[in-house]
Enzyme design. Sequence first.
Site, short mmCIF file in Angstrom:
data_model
loop_
_atom_site.label_atom_id
_atom_site.label_comp_id
_atom_site.label_asym_id
_atom_site.label_seq_id
_atom_site.Cartn_x
_atom_site.Cartn_y
_atom_site.Cartn_z
CG ASP A 377 -1.81 1.15 1.34
OD1 ASP A 377 -2.35 1.56 0.30
OD2 ASP A 377 -1.97 1.69 2.45
CE LYS A 510 -5.74 23.35 -4.78
NZ LYS A 510 -5.36 23.31 -3.38
CB THR A 621 -2.18 3.33 -3.70
OG1 THR A 621 -2.74 4.38 -2.94
CG2 THR A 621 -1.88 3.84 -5.11
CG ASP A 623 -3.86 8.86 -2.84
OD1 ASP A 623 -4.70 9.68 -3.24
OD2 ASP A 623 -3.11 9.08 -1.87
NE ARG A 708 -9.51 7.17 -7.75
CZ ARG A 708 -10.06 7.87 -6.75
NH1 ARG A 708 -9.28 8.38 -5.81
NH2 ARG A 708 -11.35 8.04 -6.67
CE LYS A 714 -5.19 -1.14 -2.17
NZ LYS A 714 -4.77 -0.56 -0.88
CG ASP A 735 -1.52 1.91 6.80
OD1 ASP A 735 -1.89 1.72 5.62
OD2 ASP A 735 -1.56 3.02 7.34
CG ASN A 738 -7.20 0.46 2.24
OD1 ASN A 738 -6.75 0.51 3.38
ND2 ASN A 738 -6.60 1.00 1.21
CG ASP A 739 -3.83 -1.81 2.78
OD1 ASP A 739 -3.98 -1.56 1.57
OD2 ASP A 739 -3.47 -0.97 3.61
#
Length: 1044
Positions: A377, A510, A621, A623, A708, A714, A735, A738-739
């Site tokens: 992760d 931004k 991940t 993210d 994502r 995973k 950690d 989700n893992d």
Amino acid sequence: NRFPQHGHYVPQKFADNRIISSKYTVWNFVPKNLFEQFRRVANFYFLIIFLVQLMIDTPTSPITSGLPLFFVITVTAIKQGYEDWLRHKADNEVNGAPVYVVRSGGLVKTRSKNIRVGDIVRVAKDETFPVDLVLLSSDRVDGSCHVTTASLDGETNLKTHVAVPETAVLQSVANLDKLVAVIECQQPEADLYSFKMRICLFLFRPLGPESLLLRGARLKNTKEIFGVAVYTGMETKMALNYKSKSQKRSAVEKSMNSFLIIYLMILLFEAILSTILKYAWQAEEKWDEPWYNEKTEHERNSSKILRFISDFLAFLVLYNFIIPISLYVTVEMQKFLGSFFIGWDLDLYHEETNQRAQVNTSDLNEELGQVEYVFTDKTGTLTENEMQFRECSINGIKYQEVNGKLTPEGFSEDSPDGNRHNLEELFLKAVCLCHTVQVNADQTDSADGPWHANGIISPLEYYASSPDEKALVEAASRYKLLHVLEFDPNRRRMSVIVESPSGEKLLFTKGAESSILPRSKSGEIDKTRIHVDEFALKGLRTLCIAYRRFTPEEYQEIGKRLHEARTALQQREERLADVFNFIERDLELLGATGVEDKLQEKVQETIEALRLAGIKVWVLTGDKHETAVSVSLSCGHFHRTMNILELVQHKSDSTCRYLTDDFSLIFFYHVIQHGLVVDGTSLSLALREHEKLFMEVCKNCSAVLCCRMAPLQKAKVVRLLKTSPEKPITLAIGDGANDVSMIQEAHVGIGIMGKEGRQAVRNSDYAIARFKFLSKLLFVHGHFYYIRIATLVQYFFYKNVCFITPQFLYQFFCLFSQQTLYDSVYLTLYNICFTSLPVLIYSLFEQHVHPHVLQSKPVLYRDISKNAHLGFKPFLYWTILGFFHAFVFFYGSYLLMGEDTSLLGNGQMFGNWTFGTLVFTVMVITVTMKMALETHFWTWINHFVTWGSIVFYFIFSLFYGGIIWPFLHTQDMYFVFVQLLSSGSAWFAIILIVVACLFIDVVKKVLYRHLQPTSTEKAQVMLCFCIQPDNSLRNDFSEICLVN
């Protein structure tokens, strides 16, 4: 909370709110554990042998098989029961956590496991949601609250959830207790982002993901909320993303079972051959029924087939000790006791958090030495989940943070501002205003609230939808926020429209440089692009900042378009995207920022060490794509020289074309290292339609980044690689909750004791405090455990071949009458007492190379990869060595002592028990000395058990044969051992045979070490020159390692 009775609600049985990560219960422990243990070849085999000994007349007692079997089963059951008890204990902590529910007009304190579907639960700030809740109300008037789901999907951004207006006004316990409503929802499913239901009050109101608070998420920036439980226990989305708990079996155990099958075939061959030779020998009448052993009438009339089967089973029992049942109990003890060394290792202790390494499953210790792929992760595993502002570029001038101030490059911090002042101010306003940060200041008793009398703001708590924003925002101004143009992955930017104190309308934007620079028409575009590249090379996360001024007419037009798009009932997303693109154009570039996503200590060195060890690292991940790539570059997962292949945002069959192109690139530029980036959507399509091609591309890439990713995705990636034709050993580390699926799916699962709860730690096989500890865990502990257990397994087979082969050879000298060569006590105690301790101590303490060498030279890890020490060649060597030693034991004793049957000067004769005892004595000494030859790391314990085992055998034999024991039916060994030791020729035979056996083995070791040394053996030689008189390593050892 209270179900209506007028037909809207159909009663059904809902799951309770208990989370279960354990494998056994009190009721199923015995049958389930016995089933798992008897799946092992040796255990099942000895059960059959034990039953055969009970049913027919055999040469040995049933106790010789039954007692070791009972011992093995009991010890293993105690060990596995203890480990599962620890899981029950962890589950009870979660299930017993205190919660508050609305009952009988008030708040009632209860335990988490007692929550039922329909209960209204109160959750306070910073608490974790105990169930999946539909938000009813919060302490805010609009019924909104902020939630972080880092432990579920790895995202650290703050998400806003909103209650429906009809329930948002119910902010008191009394009003909520009177609430009568029906919630209709879909069946529980694992998708974290899908949720369809409706609530019926006076009319039906649709509910979506914005109303659902998931178990495991944490309430932030909100004093308290009330929600109704809809999914509980193992039906929550978090629990459904757990992979079902299954028994993990190491590669070593699978090799053991294969070897056992081979030895079982050897056993069957010996038993069948002995039975055939017996009947061939008895074909002669004088041997079929000699005068001293006449058959009974029953034996003469019995069926020949039944006699053949009975004799075959008798030989099977006679030779059954070639299958080492004590191997399993020794392995279990080695794993259980050896696991404590991980917890005791101070190098794996994290002083800041006072956390030691933790072992949840000791069955996989040796698997740590076989890892080929690491799936990790990102958030909280590779990073500290903390951002720090480092540099920025304003109007083409680079600035750095120096002593808390922004200082232009090449200027001192006291340099005059000059003409830069206006642009600097505008840039900082953009940074302060273009964000979605939530500010929370706890109310104080002062009249000024969070502001002090001198006008300085008190410490505030920031919550952001992006960690970059949280790092960049330091203060807020008196600008009025008019509109927020939210971030989306297609635009890769976000904007705000604000009104300045003078009434001027401004747009601040931004985003990624690829989305801002093409839309900028003025500003230092080229210089800023150069600075952005420089920031990226330093591993910083970059954002470009731009702005635009609106005339009153332009702002009116924009406001009208935004209102129409946001109130549209159809194609709302598409219309909003068009309006956003219309607004965010003709920008003036202000500059760029560089923010450091703080990595954990020594992450880059750890990933590089893993790469040197031949281990491929995949980052999985949840993210965003840009964030994940940035961190991969900064942590060394991706190198700047790598050719990065991207497979993102594909929603059609064009994915196949992209995969084909990627594969052709890899094939054509095979010298260049390639990295692959893939997102969850593209991954789903690739796995569904082009699985083989996708895996081919992945295997040829040096590093793979999957972003994502949903939790089950995973696990699917790990399972896909784990079940590929090569069947590599996989390790997953994370950690958060989700893992968990990934951790449970991999061969070895490691939890990080991080900031995202303890779900990963509870469901892992091992837990460590920091990612950097992974190198010591694999390169040192994994290496040692594998070498130890590989030698243990091979040695057990070797010593049992030495043990039983003389028994087989002896049958040629006793007409295959099933006469045993050894006394039954020796048969029982050989594996349990005489030869068990040296190999057990070896398997606990052996260090064939210094730990510092293993950690400083990761390439040594390659020497043990792919189960190198338990392959067919090592197995064949140990087996042939066992047969060779057995032949030397038997025929050496026979040639030296068999012809001259007189042992003593008084003419006493040499008997069969004396001959068997001589063979047994030589065997015990030789196999113990063989273990001594394999030992590189000697402690006083090794010396004690090695030489003590030989001494114990002599002392035991003297007592056993020197005393008449009243509880024994027969005592064939009386005074046999004393007579044997009183003979000088017997001592000469013992010494000569032991030397003859071990000499060839020593010569082989010396020749191989000089002619074909492995990397490990070279390191051992090099270590000899680096050891100081006090047994410590020289300071320049690391330099020597690098040179070599």
